[in-house]
Design a protein around this motif. Structure first.
Motif, short mmCIF file in Angstrom:
data_model
loop_
_atom_site.label_atom_id
_atom_site.label_comp_id
_atom_site.label_asym_id
_atom_site.label_seq_id
_atom_site.Cartn_x
_atom_site.Cartn_y
_atom_site.Cartn_z
N LYS A 62 92.40 73.04 65.84
CA LYS A 62 91.11 73.84 66.03
C LYS A 62 90.35 74.01 64.71
CE LYS A 62 89.28 78.06 67.96
NZ LYS A 62 89.60 79.29 68.33
N GLU A 63 91.18 74.36 63.71
CA GLU A 63 90.33 74.95 62.46
C GLU A 63 90.14 73.64 61.61
OE1 GLU A 63 89.27 77.83 61.65
OE2 GLU A 63 90.21 79.26 62.86
N GLY A 64 90.96 72.91 61.77
CA GLY A 64 90.79 71.31 60.93
C GLY A 64 91.12 71.84 59.52
N SER A 65 92.12 72.41 59.45
CA SER A 65 92.62 72.89 58.04
C SER A 65 93.96 73.63 58.17
CB SER A 65 91.73 74.04 57.55
OG SER A 65 92.39 74.41 56.11
N ILE A 66 94.69 73.68 56.98
CA ILE A 66 95.98 74.47 56.90
C ILE A 66 95.59 75.87 56.94
CG2 ILE A 66 98.05 74.70 55.79
CD1 ILE A 66 97.96 71.83 54.56
N VAL A 67 96.56 76.68 58.07
CA VAL A 67 96.11 77.99 58.22
C VAL A 67 97.30 78.76 57.65
CG1 VAL A 67 95.39 79.88 59.68
CG2 VAL A 67 94.24 77.44 59.71
N TYR A 68 97.13 79.97 57.04
CA TYR A 68 98.16 80.84 56.45
C TYR A 68 98.73 81.49 57.87
CZ TYR A 68 99.80 85.71 55.63
OH TYR A 68 100.68 86.68 55.73
N LYS A 69 99.99 81.65 58.05
CA LYS A 69 100.73 82.40 59.18
C LYS A 69 101.24 83.77 58.81
CE LYS A 69 99.30 79.24 61.97
NZ LYS A 69 98.36 79.42 62.93
N GLU A 70 102.21 83.53 57.74
CA GLU A 70 102.81 84.74 57.37
C GLU A 70 103.31 84.84 56.03
OE1 GLU A 70 106.90 85.41 59.34
OE2 GLU A 70 106.86 83.41 59.93
N THR A 71 103.81 85.83 55.35
CA THR A 71 104.16 86.02 53.94
C THR A 71 105.60 85.82 54.16
OG1 THR A 71 102.17 87.02 53.23
CG2 THR A 71 104.42 87.15 51.98
N ILE A 72 106.39 85.19 53.38
CA ILE A 72 107.92 84.91 53.28
C ILE A 72 108.43 85.73 52.19
CG2 ILE A 72 109.70 83.53 52.90
CD1 ILE A 72 107.60 81.19 54.03
N ALA A 73 107.59 85.86 51.11
CA ALA A 73 108.33 86.40 49.93
C ALA A 73 107.37 87.05 49.03
CB ALA A 73 109.36 85.70 49.13
N ALA A 74 107.30 88.44 48.85
CA ALA A 74 106.29 89.08 48.03
C ALA A 74 106.72 89.02 46.49
CB ALA A 74 106.27 90.42 48.47
#
Length: 156
Positions: A62-74
Motif C-alpha cells: 500500500k505504501e510502496g515502500s519499506i516501512v518501519y515496524k519495531e525497534t529491536i535493539a536500542a
C-alpha cells in the motif's frame, strides 16, 4: 547514500504537529532479507527511535515502500527536539554549544532543530545547558526519545 543504505518510511502520530505524519530516513542495511536495519538519521519528528538503533521493517504494498515496524535493539543514544521561541535568535549559538558536548544536530528551519545525544555523553550537562536557555525564554525542548542511560544521568 551508499549501496549499503536504504530509505525507510516511518509513519506515526507527531505530538509536535498533532497529526499523523510520515518521515523517511536513511538506514544502514544489516540484513535486507530479514528486514533488519540500523537508523543513520536524526529523526525530526520521529517515533521513539534514535540514531544507531536496530529495527525491523518490511515492504508495504500500500505504501510502496519499506516501512518501519519495531525497534529491536536500542543504541543508548537519545534524540531531543528544540524550538527557538525568541524571534531573530540565532540557533547556531545553541547548536555550536551542543556540538562542543558531542551532540550533533540537524536543522529543519530557523525555529526548529533536533539533536542526537550519543550514549557516552553526560546528559545531565546537556539538560542543564538547555534549561538555562529555557529559563531565559529563548527556547523550549522535548525529549521524545530519552535512553535509559541518559535518564539515569539525570538521577545522579
Amino acid at each position: 547514500m551508499t549501496e549499503n543504505q536504504q530509505k525507510i518510511l516511518f509513519r506515526f502520530h507527531s505530538a509536535i504537529l498533532d497529526e499523523e505524519i510520515t518521515e523517511t530516513m536513511w538506514s544502514d542495511i544489516i540484513d535486507a532479507e530479514k528486514g533488519i536495519y540500523k537508523l543513520d538519521n536524526i529523526p525530526f519528528f520521529g517515533p521513539l527511535i534514535a540514531t544507531d538503533d536496530i529495527f525491523y521493517a518490511k515492504f508495504d504494498e500500500k505504501e510502496g515502500s519499506i516501512v518501519y515496524k519495531e525497534t529491536i535493539a536500542a543504541s543508548g543514544n537519545s534524540i531531543i527536539q528544540i524550538v527557538i521561541l525568541k524571534d531573530n535568535f540565532d540557533n547556531v549559538i545553541i547548536r555550536e554549544k551542543l556540538n562542543e558536548m558531542d551532540c550533533v544536530s540537524e536543522v529543519l528551519n530557523e525555529k526548529y532543530f533536533v539533536a542526537e545525544i550519543k550514549k557516552a555523553c553526560d546528559y545531565s550537562a546537556v539538560k542543564q545547558f538547555l534549561n538555562e536557555y529555557s529559563e531565559l525564554g529563548l527556547l523550549d525542548f522535548a525529549e521524545p526519545c530519552l535512553s535509559k542511560k541518559h535518564s539515569d544521568d539525570l538521577l545522579k
